[in-house]
Scaffold this motif. Sequence first.
Motif, PDB file in Angstrom:
ATOM      1  N   GLY A 181      14.409  -4.451  -2.609  1.00 40.30           N
ATOM      2  CA  GLY A 181      15.789  -4.240  -3.774  1.00 40.30           C
ATOM      3  C   GLY A 181      16.142  -4.006  -2.980  1.00 40.30           C
ATOM      4  N   VAL A 182      17.116  -3.352  -1.367  1.00 36.84           N
ATOM      5  CA  VAL A 182      18.202  -3.540  -0.531  1.00 36.84           C
ATOM      6  C   VAL A 182      18.426  -5.412  -0.574  1.00 36.84           C
ATOM      7  CG1 VAL A 182      19.041  -2.613   0.818  1.00 36.84           C
ATOM      8  CG2 VAL A 182      18.028  -1.274   0.397  1.00 36.84           C
ATOM      9  N   SER A 183      18.079  -5.803  -0.244  1.00 36.35           N
ATOM     10  CA  SER A 183      18.103  -7.111   0.570  1.00 36.35           C
ATOM     11  C   SER A 183      19.036  -8.167  -0.845  1.00 36.35           C
ATOM     12  CB  SER A 183      16.856  -7.506   1.160  1.00 36.35           C
ATOM     13  OG  SER A 183      15.511  -8.185   0.358  1.00 36.35           O
ATOM     14  N   ALA A 184      17.844  -7.548  -1.765  1.00 30.72           N
ATOM     15  CA  ALA A 184      17.686  -8.621  -3.472  1.00 30.72           C
ATOM     16  C   ALA A 184      19.709  -7.975  -3.858  1.00 30.72           C
ATOM     17  CB  ALA A 184      17.495  -8.274  -4.012  1.00 30.72           C
ATOM     18  N   ILE A 198      17.176   0.908   9.675  1.00 30.62           N
ATOM     19  CA  ILE A 198      16.789   2.418  10.896  1.00 30.62           C
ATOM     20  C   ILE A 198      15.460   2.695  10.434  1.00 30.62           C
ATOM     21  CG2 ILE A 198      17.277   4.093  12.376  1.00 30.62           C
ATOM     22  CD1 ILE A 198      20.505   2.743  11.528  1.00 30.62           C
ATOM     23  N   VAL A 199      15.298   3.093   9.311  1.00 29.55           N
ATOM     24  CA  VAL A 199      14.277   3.730   8.561  1.00 29.55           C
ATOM     25  C   VAL A 199      12.978   3.371   8.605  1.00 29.55           C
ATOM     26  CG1 VAL A 199      13.733   4.711   6.190  1.00 29.55           C
ATOM     27  CG2 VAL A 199      16.162   5.465   7.183  1.00 29.55           C
ATOM     28  N   GLY A 200      13.176   1.228   8.251  1.00 29.78           N
ATOM     29  CA  GLY A 200      12.286   1.104   8.426  1.00 29.78           C
ATOM     30  C   GLY A 200      11.425   0.734   9.580  1.00 29.78           C
ATOM     31  N   THR A 201      12.710   1.084  10.349  1.00 32.22           N
ATOM     32  CA  THR A 201      11.558   0.757  11.699  1.00 32.22           C
ATOM     33  C   THR A 201      11.071   1.976  12.032  1.00 32.22           C
ATOM     34  OG1 THR A 201      13.507  -0.451  12.881  1.00 32.22           O
ATOM     35  CG2 THR A 201      12.363   0.487  14.881  1.00 32.22           C
ATOM     36  N   GLY A 202      11.588   3.477  12.071  1.00 32.42           N
ATOM     37  CA  GLY A 202      10.855   4.135  11.812  1.00 32.42           C
ATOM     38  C   GLY A 202       9.324   4.108  11.386  1.00 32.42           C
ATOM     39  N   PHE A 203       9.229   3.216  10.229  1.00 35.44           N
ATOM     40  CA  PHE A 203       8.039   3.289   9.066  1.00 35.44           C
ATOM     41  C   PHE A 203       7.200   2.501   9.917  1.00 35.44           C
ATOM     42  CE2 PHE A 203       9.748   4.674   5.279  1.00 35.44           C
ATOM     43  CZ  PHE A 203       9.130   5.496   4.853  1.00 35.44           C
ATOM     44  N   HIS A 204       7.756   1.399  10.136  1.00 38.20           N
ATOM     45  CA  HIS A 204       7.351   0.073  11.074  1.00 38.20           C
ATOM     46  C   HIS A 204       6.135   1.302  12.717  1.00 38.20           C
ATOM     47  CE1 HIS A 204       7.971  -4.559   9.191  1.00 38.20           C
ATOM     48  NE2 HIS A 204       7.600  -3.411   7.876  1.00 38.20           N
ATOM     49  N   LEU A 205       7.047   1.842  13.083  1.00 38.91           N
ATOM     50  CA  LEU A 205       6.605   2.042  14.563  1.00 38.91           C
ATOM     51  C   LEU A 205       5.736   3.064  14.216  1.00 38.91           C
ATOM     52  CD1 LEU A 205       9.823   3.548  16.376  1.00 38.91           C
ATOM     53  CD2 LEU A 205       7.136   2.800  17.848  1.00 38.91           C
ATOM     54  N   TYR A 206       5.449   3.786  12.836  1.00 42.80           N
ATOM     55  CA  TYR A 206       4.908   5.311  12.341  1.00 42.80           C
ATOM     56  C   TYR A 206       2.932   4.074  11.915  1.00 42.80           C
ATOM     57  CZ  TYR A 206       1.455   7.293   9.343  1.00 42.80           C
ATOM     58  OH  TYR A 206       0.469   8.405   8.515  1.00 42.80           O
ATOM     59  N   ASN A 207       3.581   2.546  11.656  1.00 41.67           N
ATOM     60  CA  ASN A 207       2.311   1.932  11.216  1.00 41.67           C
ATOM     61  C   ASN A 207       1.547   1.554  12.765  1.00 41.67           C
ATOM     62  OD1 ASN A 207       1.129  -0.818  11.625  1.00 41.67           O
ATOM     63  ND2 ASN A 207       0.935  -0.724   8.931  1.00 41.67           N
ATOM     64  N   ARG A 252       1.242  -1.542   0.113  1.00 48.47           N
ATOM     65  CA  ARG A 252      -0.132   0.308   0.011  1.00 48.47           C
ATOM     66  C   ARG A 252       1.300   1.038   0.402  1.00 48.47           C
ATOM     67  NH1 ARG A 252      -3.676  -0.071   5.085  1.00 48.47           N
ATOM     68  NH2 ARG A 252      -2.244  -0.982   5.186  1.00 48.47           N
ATOM     69  N   ASN A 253       1.724   0.926   0.594  1.00 46.11           N
ATOM     70  CA  ASN A 253       3.553   1.982   0.670  1.00 46.11           C
ATOM     71  C   ASN A 253       4.239   1.784  -0.278  1.00 46.11           C
ATOM     72  OD1 ASN A 253       4.926   4.432   1.105  1.00 46.11           O
ATOM     73  ND2 ASN A 253       4.682   4.210   3.754  1.00 46.11           N
ATOM     74  N   PRO A 254       4.309   2.409  -1.262  1.00 47.16           N
ATOM     75  CA  PRO A 254       5.234   2.228  -2.164  1.00 47.16           C
ATOM     76  C   PRO A 254       6.551   1.960  -1.711  1.00 47.16           C
ATOM     77  CG  PRO A 254       4.177   3.627  -2.763  1.00 47.16           C
ATOM     78  CD  PRO A 254       3.723   4.111  -1.644  1.00 47.16           C
ATOM     79  N   ALA A 255       7.105   2.544  -0.172  1.00 41.35           N
ATOM     80  CA  ALA A 255       7.782   2.614   0.496  1.00 41.35           C
ATOM     81  C   ALA A 255       8.020   0.779   0.694  1.00 41.35           C
ATOM     82  CB  ALA A 255       7.870   3.022   1.389  1.00 41.35           C
ATOM     83  N   MET A 256       7.020  -0.106   0.463  1.00 43.39           N
ATOM     84  CA  MET A 256       7.004  -1.260   1.082  1.00 43.39           C
ATOM     85  C   MET A 256       7.693  -2.111   0.313  1.00 43.39           C
ATOM     86  SD  MET A 256       3.379  -1.132   2.529  1.00 43.39           S
ATOM     87  CE  MET A 256       3.612  -2.790   2.765  1.00 43.39           C
ATOM     88  N   TYR A 257       8.980  -1.294  -1.081  1.00 41.25           N
ATOM     89  CA  TYR A 257       9.452  -2.225  -2.045  1.00 41.25           C
ATOM     90  C   TYR A 257      10.457  -1.780  -1.327  1.00 41.25           C
ATOM     91  CZ  TYR A 257       5.374  -2.557  -5.409  1.00 41.25           C
ATOM     92  OH  TYR A 257       4.112  -2.933  -5.970  1.00 41.25           O
ATOM     93  N   THR A 258      10.983  -1.059  -1.319  1.00 45.43           N
ATOM     94  CA  THR A 258      12.016  -0.842  -0.488  1.00 45.43           C
ATOM     95  C   THR A 258      13.532  -1.937  -0.032  1.00 45.43           C
ATOM     96  OG1 THR A 258      11.998   1.191   0.090  1.00 45.43           O
ATOM     97  CG2 THR A 258      14.478   0.959  -0.134  1.00 45.43           C
ATOM     98  N   PRO A 259      12.423  -2.470   0.829  1.00 44.98           N
ATOM     99  CA  PRO A 259      13.742  -3.735   1.384  1.00 44.98           C
ATOM    100  C   PRO A 259      13.506  -4.913   0.194  1.00 44.98           C
ATOM    101  CG  PRO A 259      11.263  -4.113   2.536  1.00 44.98           C
ATOM    102  CD  PRO A 259      11.221  -2.124   2.023  1.00 44.98           C
TER     103      PRO A 259
END
Lengths: 354, 215
Positions: A125-128, A161-170, A116-123
């Motif tokens: 790409g980064v983990s790949a 670290i950024v992802g933790t922020g997003f998850h906290l927000y969620n 739902r949030n385009p940022a959810m694609y980030t991990p």
Amino acid sequence: MRTKQAGMGLLGSLALGAIGVALFGRGRQAPPARRRLLEALALPPPVTQPVERLRSLRLGDTPRGPLQRWLGIPSSPAVGRTARIRAARRLDRSAGLLATSVLLDSALEHYRGSFRNPAMYTPLGVSALSLAASLHGTGDPRSGRHPFRSTIYAAAALTGIVGTGFHLYNVTRRPGGFVWQNLFYGAPLGAPMAISLAGLMGSAAEHVRDDRPGTAPRIFGLPAGRMLAAMSGAGILGTVGEAGLLHFRGAYHNPAMFLPVTMPPAAAALLLNTAAGPARRDRWITRWWLRLTALLGFVGVGFHAYGVQRNMGGWRNWRQNLLNGPPLPAPPSFTGLALAGLAALDLLEDEPDA
Amino acid sequence: MPDPSRYPGYDVLRKRHTPSWNDKTRQVIDARLAVPREPRFFDAHELATITAVADRLVPQPRNRPPIPVAALIDDKLHKGQEDGFRHEGMPREREAWQRGLAALDAEAQAQHGAPFLHLSGPQQDALLKQMEQGALNGPAWGGMPSQTFFKQRMAKDIVFAYYAHPTAWSEIGFGGPASPRGYVRLGYDQRDPWEAAESKDGDTESALRKNRHVG
């Protein structure tokens, strides 16, 4: 019924564990002859010239830095080129395992969240990319830092670290905010740190690869072996928190669900003890406990596959149960961290072939 | 020709052979689809009258095959399936239905000189409205309160029969029983791949495409 369940899980897990051992159990080529080094250490050669001094350091310990002295951490052995690169490649492998776990887990869970949030694609790409970097590093016998790998690992560490922020927000924007219900069913707070750990392990690999031969490799001014032991120990504790929360949500309905909240904490304690304790010890209990913990990561996948089967419709209803059931890619995080711990152990034990 | 409905192209029956349904689901739905269209409990005129009432209460979907509302009620009464309770002043279900339909026809005859079936839409609506308000109380009711008959028996049975049918489920985007397969994405405006896709803001194409793969 319960014994049958546990038996089914064990059978599947043993099969997977065997695969895991076959794939990852070959890291250690030949056991280093520790005794010989002790004999060599018995009579330290007198230090007269700079070249001589360096040679003695290869056999003995690196002098402690000011921070290390202030923290009261004992000195660490100097590590030769071969051992250094072997440790680096192991760390790359550990980062790769963590990245694989993150790649599959985030793909599954973020697909569940419909991206739902385009940022959810980030991990993804980064983990790949981290996985690619770790594969490159695992196969790389050269010393020295690699710009491509270093950049990606640093980006991975940041992403977590950024992802933790997003998850906290969620979690906080859900009705009720910061309550158990949302911690259970909202975005998992601990999950993004796994990609950070992959980045940290990879960065550590780059550091270990890069340092001057004949000294103890350092990370953030502290000996790499100790730093890594502490990092992987803390990482294991974080992962235990995550597993504990979700297994508590699952009411520990299968006795095997206690394994990831009992075995890894012991491994973490042993690692933290290693980080602060004297070097050059043959810590065989720690080593074997870490190996067991690494195995547990694979066994967990077997148990989780069985958990998917136990849901209504079983594997035939995989489209629902892969998302609803226990996450298949989660347990190998323990394997990744335990392998990092083993690499740390190697750096702290004596390396006579330096 | 574009499908103007809210869940274009969605057919809940496509779930028949997916993990969403099991043998019990198939058995129950098959029986519902195979309900006999010829009258068994009612006579042909009563059945036609129920259809006429149903058409005023729950109009059939425009581009889907009609739902046999009257036949489903006939089937239920034929089998003698009852609620297990009655409202005050109400006879048992079979008796209530027969007496209510006869009384409705009697009221239609008295007001318009023709059976309910042959009245115009607005005339039928007016009669149903009077029944809903309890304003019909001719001798044919035999003391049965027309308001209770309408609200607790006639309208309820018709709505229940309509929405028991898979065609109505497809019309409103309902997925049928949530067992054996339930749902994963439970938040607002979230959709599992085996759920109907709603056409939003005229974006019929995307909903149509998604609904083709529901199952």
